[in-house]
Motif scaffolding. Structure first.
Motif, PDB file in Angstrom:
ATOM      1  N   UNK A   1       0.826  -1.208   0.000  1.00  0.00           N
ATOM      2  CA  UNK A   1       0.000   0.000   0.000  1.00  0.00           C
ATOM      3  C   UNK A   1       0.859   1.256   0.000  1.00  0.00           C
ATOM      4  N   UNK A   2       1.951   1.255   0.764  1.00  0.00           N
ATOM      5  CA  UNK A   2       2.838   2.412   0.830  1.00  0.00           C
ATOM      6  C   UNK A   2       3.507   2.648  -0.523  1.00  0.00           C
ATOM      7  N   UNK A   3       3.978   1.565  -1.163  1.00  0.00           N
ATOM      8  CA  UNK A   3       4.619   1.713  -2.470  1.00  0.00           C
ATOM      9  C   UNK A   3       3.628   2.231  -3.510  1.00  0.00           C
ATOM     10  N   UNK A   4       2.393   1.737  -3.456  1.00  0.00           N
ATOM     11  CA  UNK A   4       1.370   2.199  -4.403  1.00  0.00           C
ATOM     12  C   UNK A   4       1.074   3.678  -4.190  1.00  0.00           C
ATOM     13  N   UNK A   5       0.944   4.109  -2.921  1.00  0.00           N
ATOM     14  CA  UNK A   5       0.680   5.512  -2.617  1.00  0.00           C
ATOM     15  C   UNK A   5       1.843   6.394  -3.069  1.00  0.00           C
TER      16      UNK A   5
ATOM     17  N   UNK B   1       1.803   9.415  -5.814  1.00  0.00           N
ATOM     18  CA  UNK B   1       2.271  10.764  -5.506  1.00  0.00           C
ATOM     19  C   UNK B   1       3.323  11.223  -6.507  1.00  0.00           C
ATOM     20  N   UNK B   2       4.243  10.312  -6.884  1.00  0.00           N
ATOM     21  CA  UNK B   2       5.263  10.666  -7.884  1.00  0.00           C
ATOM     22  C   UNK B   2       4.626  10.955  -9.230  1.00  0.00           C
ATOM     23  N   UNK B   3       3.633  10.155  -9.596  1.00  0.00           N
ATOM     24  CA  UNK B   3       2.945  10.346 -10.876  1.00  0.00           C
ATOM     25  C   UNK B   3       2.208  11.687 -10.884  1.00  0.00           C
TER      26      UNK B   3
ATOM     27  N   UNK C   1       2.996  14.318  -9.109  1.00  0.00           N
ATOM     28  CA  UNK C   1       4.007  15.375  -9.121  1.00  0.00           C
ATOM     29  C   UNK C   1       4.553  15.569 -10.547  1.00  0.00           C
ATOM     30  N   UNK C   2       4.744  14.472 -11.268  1.00  0.00           N
ATOM     31  CA  UNK C   2       5.219  14.599 -12.654  1.00  0.00           C
ATOM     32  C   UNK C   2       4.192  15.283 -13.530  1.00  0.00           C
ATOM     33  N   UNK C   3       2.907  14.940 -13.335  1.00  0.00           N
ATOM     34  CA  UNK C   3       1.859  15.588 -14.122  1.00  0.00           C
ATOM     35  C   UNK C   3       1.775  17.073 -13.786  1.00  0.00           C
ATOM     36  N   UNK C   4       1.971  17.430 -12.515  1.00  0.00           N
ATOM     37  CA  UNK C   4       1.915  18.848 -12.103  1.00  0.00           C
ATOM     38  C   UNK C   4       3.094  19.617 -12.691  1.00  0.00           C
ATOM     39  N   UNK C   5       4.249  18.987 -12.820  1.00  0.00           N
ATOM     40  CA  UNK C   5       5.425  19.670 -13.375  1.00  0.00           C
ATOM     41  C   UNK C   5       5.305  19.870 -14.861  1.00  0.00           C
ATOM     42  N   UNK C   6       4.570  19.022 -15.569  1.00  0.00           N
ATOM     43  CA  UNK C   6       4.414  19.151 -17.008  1.00  0.00           C
ATOM     44  C   UNK C   6       3.489  20.316 -17.378  1.00  0.00           C
ATOM     45  N   UNK C   7       2.564  20.647 -16.490  1.00  0.00           N
ATOM     46  CA  UNK C   7       1.583  21.711 -16.805  1.00  0.00           C
ATOM     47  C   UNK C   7       1.997  22.996 -16.269  1.00  0.00           C
TER      48      UNK C   7
END
Length: 138
Positions: free
Chosen positions: A120-124, A128-130, A132-138
């Motif tokens: 569960x921790x790895x999935x969360x 969160x990383x995904x 953050x990457x989407x937020x950095x692209x926009x």
């Protein structure tokens, strides 16, 4: 020979060194999967001892100390013959044990609500990383 004597002699001889040639021993072997550490060495695992558990729930340790202090006070009062004082310390002991049980249950309850398995921790963290990457692209 009487029946009780026969049983006693059989029990007494059962604890002697077994005959090596027969391979029989009256003491059963403990299976390796239930023995100490179960024959398994897991890297990165924390030892499960009193100290490691105390870090997780220090209220239980405080309660154990209070219970011990109350018992020692009760013993002291009993030895000097103060029955009323001994009774008072026994009441303190009950209060300390109530505190200990309450701290234990509270710790288990809190741990149960905040526990997160490794998967569960790895999935969360991946989500969160995904994000953050989407937020950095926009």
């Amino acid at each position: 020979m009487g029946i009780f004597r026969k049983v006693f002699m059989n029990v007494a001889h059962a604890h002697e060194q077994p005959n090596k040639s027969s391979g029989y021993t009256p003491v059963p072997a403990i299976p390796v999967d239930i023995g100490y550490k179960a024959g398994k060495e897991v890297k990165g695992a924390r030892e499960s001892g009193v100290l490691s558990m105390a870090i997780g729930n220090p209220g239980v340790i405080v309660g154990m100390g209070l219970t011990t202090a109350a018992l020692l006070g009760m013993l002291r009062r009993s030895f000097i013959g103060d029955k009323a004082g001994a009774q008072k310390y026994m009441q303190y002991r009950i209060m300390a044990q109530f505190f200990t049980i309450t701290a234990l249950v509270a710790g288990v309850t809190i741990f149960g609500t905040v526990y997160e398995s490794k998967e569960e921790r790895e999935k969360r963290e991946d989500e969160e990383r995904h994000a953050a990457l989407l937020a950095n692209k926009h």
